[in-house]
Design a protein around this motif. Structure first.
Motif, PDB file in Angstrom:
ATOM      1  N   TRP A 157       0.724  -1.274  -0.117  1.00  0.00           N
ATOM      2  CA  TRP A 157       0.158  -0.089  -0.048  1.00  0.00           C
ATOM      3  C   TRP A 157       0.541   0.976  -0.258  1.00  0.00           C
ATOM      4  O   TRP A 157       0.400   2.362  -0.817  1.00  0.00           O
ATOM      5  CB  TRP A 157      -1.028  -0.241   1.879  1.00  0.00           C
TER       6      TRP A 157
ATOM      7  N   ARG B 206      -3.993   3.949   7.598  1.00  0.00           N
ATOM      8  CA  ARG B 206      -4.682   3.635   6.337  1.00  0.00           C
ATOM      9  C   ARG B 206      -6.302   3.251   6.554  1.00  0.00           C
ATOM     10  O   ARG B 206      -7.365   3.251   5.651  1.00  0.00           O
ATOM     11  CB  ARG B 206      -4.058   2.286   6.006  1.00  0.00           C
TER      12      ARG B 206
ATOM     13  N   ASP C 103      -9.047   4.632   4.012  1.00  0.00           N
ATOM     14  CA  ASP C 103      -9.815   3.826   3.873  1.00  0.00           C
ATOM     15  C   ASP C 103     -11.607   4.568   3.976  1.00  0.00           C
ATOM     16  O   ASP C 103     -12.824   4.298   3.789  1.00  0.00           O
ATOM     17  CB  ASP C 103     -10.349   2.150   4.232  1.00  0.00           C
TER      18      ASP C 103
ATOM     19  N   GLU D  79     -14.249   5.266   1.479  1.00  0.00           N
ATOM     20  CA  GLU D  79     -16.056   4.819   1.112  1.00  0.00           C
ATOM     21  C   GLU D  79     -17.165   6.241   1.438  1.00  0.00           C
ATOM     22  O   GLU D  79     -17.933   5.824   1.254  1.00  0.00           O
ATOM     23  CB  GLU D  79     -15.775   3.961   2.349  1.00  0.00           C
TER      24      GLU D  79
ATOM     25  N   HIS E 242      -7.526   3.526  -5.776  1.00  0.00           N
ATOM     26  CA  HIS E 242      -7.868   2.764  -5.018  1.00  0.00           C
ATOM     27  C   HIS E 242      -8.889   1.979  -3.928  1.00  0.00           C
ATOM     28  O   HIS E 242      -9.375   0.943  -3.590  1.00  0.00           O
ATOM     29  CB  HIS E 242      -6.862   3.432  -3.044  1.00  0.00           C
ATOM     30  N   LEU E 243      -9.821   2.727  -3.870  1.00  0.00           N
ATOM     31  CA  LEU E 243     -10.788   2.713  -4.165  1.00  0.00           C
ATOM     32  C   LEU E 243     -11.998   0.573  -4.499  1.00  0.00           C
ATOM     33  O   LEU E 243     -12.569  -0.061  -3.942  1.00  0.00           O
ATOM     34  CB  LEU E 243     -12.386   3.118  -4.084  1.00  0.00           C
TER      35      LEU E 243
ATOM     36  N   LEU F 289      -9.479  -1.769  -3.266  1.00  0.00           N
ATOM     37  CA  LEU F 289     -10.392  -1.991  -2.222  1.00  0.00           C
ATOM     38  C   LEU F 289     -11.358  -2.898  -2.043  1.00  0.00           C
ATOM     39  O   LEU F 289     -12.063  -4.622  -1.509  1.00  0.00           O
ATOM     40  CB  LEU F 289     -10.876  -1.225  -0.608  1.00  0.00           C
TER      41      LEU F 289
END
Length: 232
Positions: free
Chosen positions: A16, A108, A112, A116, A209-210, A213
């Motif tokens: 990451w 992190r 995240d 979101e 990045h989303l 995830l």
């Protein structure tokens, strides 16, 4: 935050961090993050307007390192509902092995979670410049004005291609004031458009990045499903 990460968690954390553009090469994570500057850069990568990097000084001074981390806690981490305890900060500043990893892992998770809830929220981005005409049109106009001022099209194209507009008018002190003003306006437009491209690139990075995830979450659910099927 004080728990020890297992090998898989460490590898995920390092991967990451490697995806994030930082001002210094990543060599030894314990020392790299001891002054707090790279921690500030990590947050800025995802939320550009949340961090002013000028407030954080790269240093070997223990006192300045503490100051950087304390400022991060007050000005930045608080907006992510995150806080690094004072005793943990002191151990990070002293480059104590195994301390920074759990902190970055917890950070992190907060990032995240914030992402979101802000996927469609442009709070951290200034996209007002997007209302301007397309770059190609602006560049064409700038070339035409520069040619009128005596600059060759070849040189002008080269200047635009490098992406670093210079104030051409300063090289022509006898230029007509009207042309000088027009040329200056076009140069400002190009600079504004370049800033917009950088902002949009940051948004693309955030969305990528989303997606990553979500993919990880799907893989996790699939593993659970396979385990459940195997038990039946």
């Amino acid at each position: 935050m004080d728990r020890e990460l297992n090998e898989d968690e460490l590898q995920q954390l390092y991967a990451w961090i490697d995806k994030i553009s930082l001002s210094r090469p990543k060599r030894h994570i314990t020392r790299d993050f001891s002054d707090g500057v790279m921690a500030a850069e990590v947050v800025k990568y995802f939320f550009p307007k949340l961090v002013d990097l000028h407030n954080y000084t790269a240093t070997n001074s223990t006192q300045q390192k503490l100051s950087n981390w304390n400022l991060l806690n007050r000005k930045v981490f608080s907006k992510l509902n995150f806080h690094v305890p004072e005793d943990t900060v002191k151990r990070i500043v002293l480059s104590t092995a195994g301390v920074i990893e759990p902190v970055l892992s917890a950070l992190r998770e907060k990032i995240d979670k914030k992402l979101e809830h802000t996927t469609d929220d442009l709070e951290y981005y200034d996209t007002g410049a997007q209302e301007k005409p397309h770059t190609e049109i602006r560049q064409t106009e700038e070339i035409r004005v520069a040619q009128m001022a005596g600059e060759t099209i070849k040189d002008e194209k080269s200047r635009i291609k490098k992406g670093k507009p210079q104030h051409t008018a300063q090289f022509y002190p006898d230029m007509d004031p009207t042309l000088r003003l027009l040329l200056h306006e076009k140069e400002q437009d190009v600079m504004a458009l370049q800033e917009t491209v950088e902002i949009l690139q940051m948004k693309v990075n955030r969305l990528e990045h989303l997606v990553h995830l979500k993919d990880m979450r799907i893989e996790d659910l699939m593993r659970h499903l396979e385990t459940y099927k195997a038990r039946k």
